[in-house]
Design a protein around this motif. Structure first.
Motif, PDB file in Angstrom:
ATOM      1  N   PHE B  34      20.494 -34.138  25.473  1.00  0.00           N
ATOM      2  CA  PHE B  34      21.682 -33.297  25.581  1.00  0.00           C
ATOM      3  C   PHE B  34      22.236 -32.967  24.195  1.00  0.00           C
ATOM      4  O   PHE B  34      22.084 -33.733  23.248  1.00  0.00           O
ATOM      5  CB  PHE B  34      22.792 -34.039  26.351  1.00  0.00           C
ATOM      6  N   PHE B  89      27.227 -33.303  19.002  1.00  0.00           N
ATOM      7  CA  PHE B  89      26.650 -34.612  19.281  1.00  0.00           C
ATOM      8  C   PHE B  89      25.354 -34.455  20.055  1.00  0.00           C
ATOM      9  O   PHE B  89      25.305 -33.788  21.095  1.00  0.00           O
ATOM     10  CB  PHE B  89      27.601 -35.465  20.126  1.00  0.00           C
ATOM     11  N   LEU B  99      25.350 -42.573  28.430  1.00  0.00           N
ATOM     12  CA  LEU B  99      24.763 -41.752  27.382  1.00  0.00           C
ATOM     13  C   LEU B  99      24.714 -42.544  26.081  1.00  0.00           C
ATOM     14  O   LEU B  99      25.611 -43.314  25.779  1.00  0.00           O
ATOM     15  CB  LEU B  99      25.603 -40.504  27.167  1.00  0.00           C
ATOM     16  N   PHE B 101      24.808 -41.753  22.199  1.00  0.00           N
ATOM     17  CA  PHE B 101      25.166 -40.641  21.324  1.00  0.00           C
ATOM     18  C   PHE B 101      24.681 -40.852  19.901  1.00  0.00           C
ATOM     19  O   PHE B 101      24.621 -41.975  19.403  1.00  0.00           O
ATOM     20  CB  PHE B 101      26.693 -40.496  21.263  1.00  0.00           C
ATOM     21  N   GLY B 102      24.403 -39.755  19.232  1.00  0.00           N
ATOM     22  CA  GLY B 102      24.275 -39.780  17.792  1.00  0.00           C
ATOM     23  C   GLY B 102      25.666 -39.821  17.182  1.00  0.00           C
ATOM     24  O   GLY B 102      26.678 -39.772  17.894  1.00  0.00           O
ATOM     25  N   LYS B 103      25.756 -39.900  15.877  1.00  0.00           N
ATOM     26  CA  LYS B 103      27.050 -40.050  15.209  1.00  0.00           C
ATOM     27  C   LYS B 103      27.822 -38.746  15.105  1.00  0.00           C
ATOM     28  O   LYS B 103      28.988 -38.750  14.723  1.00  0.00           O
ATOM     29  CB  LYS B 103      26.850 -40.660  13.823  1.00  0.00           C
ATOM     30  N   GLY B 104      27.191 -37.651  15.432  1.00  0.00           N
ATOM     31  CA  GLY B 104      27.884 -36.377  15.369  1.00  0.00           C
ATOM     32  C   GLY B 104      27.683 -35.683  14.037  1.00  0.00           C
ATOM     33  O   GLY B 104      27.564 -36.333  12.991  1.00  0.00           O
TER      34      GLY B 104
END
Lengths: 117, 111
Positions: B34, B89, B99, B101-104
């Protein structure tokens, strides 16, 4: 698409008081809801996962007695921050999944900004 | 465990420039992937998704292709606008599992 609402959108409270945040799925039944916390300019930190009708599963390091989660129905979950202190100030975001409209995908609420004085 | 790595920002681009935000993942099994976008002061909005290898997700001019061989899901847009300024993200899994997540990556587009 699936819509998730949160209330309130922001709240300011005195240290020591309790704050309740509501998360609602408006057009689908959310079998699972998630609560996240986000610090400024950082990613989301998962706090807990709640399934309707059962106790929430908390992530390591999250105090379950401080952050009370209730998922009493398929459209509503609540997060109560008990005896809030300034270090609890943060942006709290919920998400929901479940139902035909939201299979495999989580839909997020707009977030609640909490400031504890 | 599962993890997502995003390129670090901030990324600053001029309007109409091309955008690529790199995202790679490690996961067991076959996750769904995503991209979420967060505009200032708001919660996350699903931008696009892909559920299996070689799927391409697209929305609002953004697209990303699920590359199993390189375990990547890079976000691209051919011509960015000022209104695209936000934090993006990358995330994996989903459904009834949390989920990851990556760090953004913060994107700023200047006129």
């Amino acid at each position: 698409g699936a819509v998730v609402s949160q209330h309130p959108s922001w709240v300011i409270c005195k240290s020591g008081t309790s704050v309740k945040i509501e998360c609602r799925s408006l057009d689908f039944q959310a079998t699972t809801m998630f609560w996240y916390r986000q610090f400024p300019k950082q990613s989301l930190m998962l706090m807990a996962t709640s399934n309707e009708g059962s106790k929430a599963t908390y992530e390591q390091g999250v105090e379950k007695d401080k952050f009370l989660i209730n998922h009493a129905s398929l459209t509503l979950s609540t997060l109560t921050v008990t005896s809030a202190h300034p270090e609890d100030s943060s942006f709290y975001i919920c998400s929901a999944s479940g139902g035909r409209m939201a299979v495999e995908t989580q839909y997020f609420g707009p977030g609640t900004r909490l400031l504890v004085l | 465990g599962d993890s997502v790595t995003q390129m670090e920002g901030p990324v600053t681009l001029s309007e109409e420039a091309c955008l690529t935000i790199n995202c790679t993942y490690t996961a067991t099994g076959y996750p769904s992937l995503f991209w979420y976008v967060q505009y200032p002061g708001e919660g996350l909005q699903l931008l696009l998704k892909a559920t299996k290898a070689d799927d391409k997700g697209s929305n609002k001019g953004f697209e990303a292709t699920y590359r199993k061989e390189t375990t990547s899901f890079h976000l691209e847009k051919g011509s960015v606008q000022v209104s695209d300024s936000a934090v993006y993200f990358c995330a994996l899994s989903g459904g009834n599992t949390p989920l990851v997540f990556g760090k953004g990556t913060r994107l700023s587009v200047i006129a």
